[in-house]
Design an enzyme around this catalytic site. Structure first.
Site, mmCIF file in Angstrom:
data_model
loop_
_atom_site.group_PDB
_atom_site.id
_atom_site.type_symbol
_atom_site.label_atom_id
_atom_site.label_comp_id
_atom_site.label_asym_id
_atom_site.label_seq_id
_atom_site.Cartn_x
_atom_site.Cartn_y
_atom_site.Cartn_z
ATOM 1 N N THR B 13 0.837 -1.202 0.000
ATOM 2 C CA THR B 13 0.000 0.000 0.000
ATOM 3 C C THR B 13 0.873 1.254 0.000
ATOM 4 O OG1 THR B 13 -0.151 0.140 2.411
ATOM 5 C CG2 THR B 13 -1.787 -1.235 1.293
ATOM 6 N N GLY B 14 0.334 2.302 -0.602
ATOM 7 C CA GLY B 14 1.061 3.575 -0.658
ATOM 8 C C GLY B 14 2.376 3.437 -1.394
ATOM 9 N N GLY B 18 8.344 6.854 -2.685
ATOM 10 C CA GLY B 18 8.946 6.666 -1.373
ATOM 11 C C GLY B 18 9.260 5.226 -1.030
ATOM 12 N N ILE B 19 9.114 4.916 0.265
ATOM 13 C CA ILE B 19 9.471 3.586 0.755
ATOM 14 C C ILE B 19 8.597 2.517 0.096
ATOM 15 C CG2 ILE B 19 9.485 2.112 2.816
ATOM 16 C CD1 ILE B 19 10.249 4.638 4.439
ATOM 17 N N GLY B 20 7.305 2.810 -0.079
ATOM 18 C CA GLY B 20 6.390 1.850 -0.699
ATOM 19 C C GLY B 20 6.835 1.480 -2.100
ATOM 20 N N SER B 141 7.833 3.152 12.670
ATOM 21 C CA SER B 141 8.861 4.190 12.603
ATOM 22 C C SER B 141 9.666 4.213 13.887
ATOM 23 C CB SER B 141 8.160 5.537 12.397
ATOM 24 O OG SER B 141 9.022 6.607 12.712
ATOM 25 N N TYR B 154 1.305 11.591 14.733
ATOM 26 C CA TYR B 154 1.986 10.627 13.875
ATOM 27 C C TYR B 154 2.626 9.510 14.711
ATOM 28 C CZ TYR B 154 5.529 8.694 10.731
ATOM 29 O OH TYR B 154 6.318 7.835 9.993
#
Lengths: 522, 264
Positions: B13-14, B18-20, B141, B154
Site C-alpha cells: 500500500t502507498g 517513497g518507501i512503498g 517508525s 503521527y
C-alpha cells in the site's frame, strides 16, 4: 436364507457386500442366478446395533486390519491410510449419500485434458451415453433426491451458511444436492429425520445402504446366501481361462474353499488389488489377472481437503445430514485456473475427535485446540472432492514381510500427491476461504486429506488388454469368468463421489453377466 | 541470495513513491507479482509504468483512509488470486504543534496510518491463517519508540502499528503465517524533501543543510548519522516478506539506523 454347498460350482461368488457387491448380489439373484456373498465383516442390524456415537461406531464398523502407507502424502507411515467398512453393507454403511454422475469430459479425461506429465490419463472405454440409462436406474433404485421427481433434502444450518456464502460468490448451483437419502418415504424406508451421524451408519435406514436396501431383496429370491465374517484370502483358477473357487477364512478362522461358476470381486480397491496380487500362481506369477502388470496401479482417492470456519453465532454443523450441500461451478475443465480437471465443494461435519485432531494439525496441540473446541457448535465445514490424477506408481503392493493372521501379506498403499492435485487443492481452499469470509467467519483452518474413503483405479478398465486389467464390462482380460465390480475398475476418478458410478456399473455388469450365462458363455 | 519470492503475490500500500515504491521494486526484482495502491491515479499509473519492466505489477487505486476505499482495494486484490504478502506501508506524516493539532487532524492520521492496515489485514489475513501461510508487514517508525512532540499524532499511529502487528501475530500461533512491524529510520524520500523545502526556505537555509543539520539536533543519537535510503528499508521488508524470515514473528524489527538508544 438359502445354503449352498462348498462344492456347488453353479454359484457366482461375490466378494464384498458393499455398493458394488451388494448391488451385484441383488441384480444377479433377481435374474435367476445363484449367489454366495462372502463378507469379511459381521452382520449388524441398523436398528439394534447402530448408535449415534461416532467413536463406538468407528470401532464397530471400520476396516481396522493393519495396512502400511508410503509416499509424499500425509498418510505415509499410517497403519490406516483408508477408511472403509468391515461389515455387511460395506462402505455403503459409512458413505455420505452423495450421488453425482460423471460428466462427459471426465469420461474422456485424456482427450479433454491432453497430456499431463506424470499422469497416465486415459479415456474410459464407455461413454456417458452408454452409462446414462444405468445412472438413471441406479438413481431410481437408490432414491436419489433431485431425480425421478424425488424432492431435495432440507438444508441444515451447515448448509445454510454454505449456501449464503456460495450465493455471495456467485455460485448459483448451490443446493442440498442429489443424495441417496430419503426425503420422503420410499422403497419401504423412512424419510431422513436429520439426526446427523451419517458416517456412523444410518440408524433409521433413510440413507441407501446395501445392508437394508439390496441384500434383503437378494435373500427374498431364495437364490442368495450371505456369509458374514468370511474373509476371502485367494482366488483359484483352472487350467484354462477360468477361475474355479474362492478360498476364504470363515468366522472361526478355518480356511474353506467355495467352488464358483464365476467370481465377482468387490472388496474395495485396496483389498481387490491385494487379493489379485496374492492369488498368484505358476501361470500368473505377477498375480491373478495381472498379465498387464497393472493390478494395484493407478490408485486414486480424490483430491480431498477441508475448510472449517468459526462464526459468531452457533451453527451446530453436526446436526442433520453430514454432507448434503454441493456446488457444481468449479467442476469444469478450465486450465486458466492453473490445473486440469475440476472439483466439487461440499458441506461436511466433523465429529469432535476428528475436529480436535484437525485443529491440532493446523494450529498445534493444547490451548489452540481447547479454545476452538469450546466453540465446536459455532463451526461450519466444507470439503473438496476433486479429480485425482491417475499415477502409475501410486499403487497397492503386498508388504514384503508383514502378514495378517491368515498369512496374507498386508497391503502397502503408495501415493504421491500429483502437482495438479496440489494446485487444485490450493485453488479450492482459496474458494472455500472466500466463501466463509463472505459470510463473516471469525477463524478458519484448512487441512489436507484424511484416510480416503474413495478408493479407485487399481484394476483399470480398458478395451486394450495391455492397458487395463478388465474390459468395458469389468471382466478380467485374462480370465473369462472373473469380474471386478467396485471402484477398482475406474479409469479416472472424475470429481464425482464414486458410489453412484459403482452402482450404475454393477447394474450394467449384472445384466451383461446374466446375458452371457443365458447364452452359456459363462 | 534467492529470497524464494518467485510467483508470490504481494500487496504493497502507498507505493506510488517513497518507501512503498522501493518495496514494490524490491519484491518485483525477487520475482513476486506486486499489486500497488495509491490515492492519486496519476502518480499510481506513473509508478506502475516505471515498475512494469521489472515484472508483473498492477495498480489498485483507492483511498485507504476510508472503509469504502479499503473495500475497493480488497475486491481488486482478490481478483488477482490469493494474496501471499501484505505490506501495510501507506501513511503520512506532518510536523505540527501539539496545540495546533485539532481533532480532525488526529482522526485523519489514525484513519490512514492505522485503520488502512487494520482493514486490509481483516480482509486478507483469515485466508492466510486458514491455509497456514502468508506474510504481513507493518511499516512503523523510530517515532513508535521516541515520539517527538511536534509529531504526537503521527508517533501515536506508528506505535499503534507495532501494537496491532503484535496482536495479529498472536493469531498466527501454530501456522507459518507471520506478522511483523519494521521501525523505520528517518528516510530520505521525495515526501521528506518536499516537506523540508518550504521549511528550509523559511529559515533561509538550503535543503542540503537541513538534511545534514538534522543529525546534530533531533537525530543526534543516530549511529549512521544520515537519512536511510528507501532501498535500505525495502531490503529489510523483502526479507521479512520472504520464506527465509520464517522464524521472525511478532517482532518489531529495527531498521532505524541505531537512532533509538536502547538494547531492546
Amino acid at each position: 436364507m438359502r445354503h449352498f454347498k462348498l462344492d456347488d460350482d453353479s454359484v457366482v461368488v461375490v466378494i464384498g457386500s458393499g455398493a458394488g457387491g451388494g448391488t451385484m448380489a441383488r441384480e444377479l439373484t433377481q435374474r435367476g442366478i445363484k449367489v454366495v456373498c462372502l463378507e469379511a465383516g459381521p452382520l449388524l442390524s441398523h436398528i439394534d446395533d447402530f448408535v449415534n456415537d461416532e467413536v463406538t461406531m468407528f470401532n464397530k464398523l471400520s476396516w481396522l486390519d493393519k495396512r502400511s502407507a508410503s509416499g509424499n502424502w500425509n498418510m505415509a507411515g499410517s497403519a490406516m491410510p483408508s477408511w472403509t467398512v468391515k461389515a455387511v453393507g460395506g462402505t455403503s454403511i459409512h458413505w455420505a449419500g452423495t450421488c453425482l454422475r460423471m460428466r462427459e469430459h471426465e469420461l474422456k479425461a485424456r482427450s479433454s485434458y491432453g497430456e499431463v506429465a506424470g499422469a497416465a490419463l486415459a479415456d474410459w472405454p464407455i461413454t456417458l451415453r452408454e452409462l446414462a440409462p444405468f445412472y438413471s436406474r441406479a438413481e431410481s433404485k437408490m432414491g436419489v433426491t433431485g431425480t425421478h421427481g424425488i424432492p431435495l433434502l432440507p438444508g441444515n444450518n451447515n448448509f445454510k451458511v454454505f449456501e449464503a456464502g456460495a450465493l455471495k460468490l456467485g455460485y448459483r448451483s448451490v443446493s442440498t444436492g442429489t443424495m441417496a437419502i430419503n426425503s420422503q418415504p420410499r422403497d419401504g424406508r423412512a424419510p431422513c429425520l436429520q439426526l446427523g451421524f451419517c458416517f456412523s451408519g444410518c440408524k433409521m435406514g433413510a440413507k441407501w445402504s446395501t445392508l437394508y436396501a439390496e441384500l434383503p431383496q437378494a435373500s427374498a429370491t431364495g437364490r442368495f446366501e450371505l456369509r458374514p465374517r468370511c474373509q476371502a484370502v485367494a482366488i483359484e483358477h483352472d487350467d484354462g481361462e477360468r477361475v474355479s473357487a474362492v478360498v476364504y477364512a470363515d468366522a472361526e478362522g478355518r480356511l474353506q474353499r467355495q467352488k464358483a461358476r464365476a467370481v465377482v470381486l468387490a472388496a474395495n480397491a485396496i483389498e481387490t488389488a491385494r487379493l489379485l496380487l496374492h492369488s498368484s500362481s505358476a501361470r500368473f506369477p505377477q498375480g491373478l489377472a495381472n498379465r498387464s502388470g497393472l493390478v494395484g496401479r493407478h490408485y486414486m482417492r480424490h483430491v480431498f481437503g477441508f475448510t472449517y470456519a468459526w462464526f459468531d453465532k452457533p451453527v451446530h454443523f453436526h446436526r442433520g445430514t453430514t454432507c448434503a450441500g454441493n456446488i457444481e461451478e468449479e467442476n469444469g475443465h478450465d486450465p486458466s485456473r492453473g490445473f486440469v480437471a475440476g472439483y466439487h465443494l461440499q458441506t461436511i461435519a466433523q465429529h469432535p475427535v476428528g475436529m480436535a485432531r484437525a485443529i491440532a494439525a493446523a494450529r498445534g496441540h493444547g490451548a489452540p485446540v481447547a479454545a476452538r473446541m469450546a466453540r465446536y457448535d459455532h463451526i461450519a465445514g466444507q470439503m473438496i472432492v476433486g479429480e485425482d490424477m491417475p499415477v502409475a506408481d501410486n499403487r497397492i503392493t503386498l508388504h514384503a514381510s508383514e502378514k495378517d493372521r491368515f498369512g496374507v501379506p498386508i497391503p502397502n498403499v503408495h501415493y504421491d500427491d500429483h502437482p495438479n492435485n496440489v494446485a487444485m487443492r490450493r485453488h479450492a481452499h482459496a474458494r472455500q476461504a472466500a466463501l466463509y469470509q463472505a459470510v463473516g467467519a471469525t477463524d478458519m483452518i484448512q487441512v489436507g486429506p484424511p484416510p480416503a474413503t474413495h478408493n479407485m483405479g487399481t484394476a483399470r478398465m480398458s478395451d486394450n488388454r495391455e492397458r487395463g486389467v478388465v474390459n468395458r464390462w469389468g471382466r478380467a482380460h485374462d480370465l473369462r469368468n472373473l469380474f471386478v465390480a467396485d471402484g477398482s475398475s475406474f479409469v479416472t476418478s472424475s470429481a464425482a463421489n464414486p458410489t453412484l458410478t459403482i452402482v450404475a456399473l454393477a447394474i450394467r455388469q449384472a445384466e451383461h453377466i446374466a446375458h452371457a450365462m443365458a447364452r452359456h458363455e459363462l | 541470495m534467492d529470497m524464494k519470492l518467485k510467483g508470490q503475490i504481494a500487496l504493497v500500500t502507498g507505493a506510488s513513491k517513497g518507501i512503498g515504491f522501493a518495496i514494490a521494486e524490491q519484491l518485483l526484482k525477487e520475482g513476486a507479482t506486486v499489486l500497488i495502491t495509491g490515492r492519486g491515479e496519476g502518480a499510481l499509473n506513473d509508478a506502475t509504468s516505471r515498475l512494469a519492466a521489472l515484472g508483473p505489477v498492477h495498480a489498485l487505486a483507492g483511498d485507504l483512509s476510508t472503509a469504502a476505499g479499503a473495500d475497493a482495494v480488497l475486491a481488486g486484490a482478490k481478483a488477482h488470486g490469493e494474496i501471499d504478502i501484505l505490506v501495510n506501508n501507506v501513511g503520512f506524516f506532518e510536523v505540527r504543534d501539539f496545540f495546533a493539532t485539532d481533532d480532525a487532524a488526529w482522526t485523519h492520521m489514525f484513519e490512514l496510518n492505522v485503520m488502512s492496515g487494520v482493514r486490509l489485514a481483516r480482509g486478507l489475513m483469515l485466508p492466510m491463517l486458514a491455509r497456514g501461510s502468508g506474510r504481513v508487514v507493518f511499516i512503523a517508525s523510530e517515532q513508535s519508540l521516541k515520539p517527538h512532540p511536534q509529531m504526537a499524532h503521527y508517533a501515536m499511529t506508528k506505535v499503534a502499528n507495532v501494537s496491532v502487528a503484535r496482536a495479529l501475530a498472536e493469531l498466527t500461533r501454530g501456522t507459518a503465517v507471520t506478522v511483523n512491524s519494521v521501525l523505520v529510520a528517518p528516510t530520505w524520500t521525495e515526501g521528506v524533501e518536499q516537506f523540508l523545502q518550504p521549511v528550509a526556505a523559511q529559515q533561509g537555509v538550503s535543503v542540503e543543510t537541513m538534511r545534514a543539520e538534522y543529525f546534530k539536533g533531533d537525530g543526534a543519537s543516530s549511529l549512521i548519522q544520515r537519512f536511510a535510503e528507501p532501498e535500505e528499508i525495502a531490503a529489510v521488508v523483502a526479507f521479512l516478506a520472504s520464506p527465509l524470515a520464517s522464524a521472525v514473528n511478532g517482532a518489531a524489527v529495527r531498521a532505524d539506523g541505531g537512532i533509538v538508544r536502547s538494547l531492546f
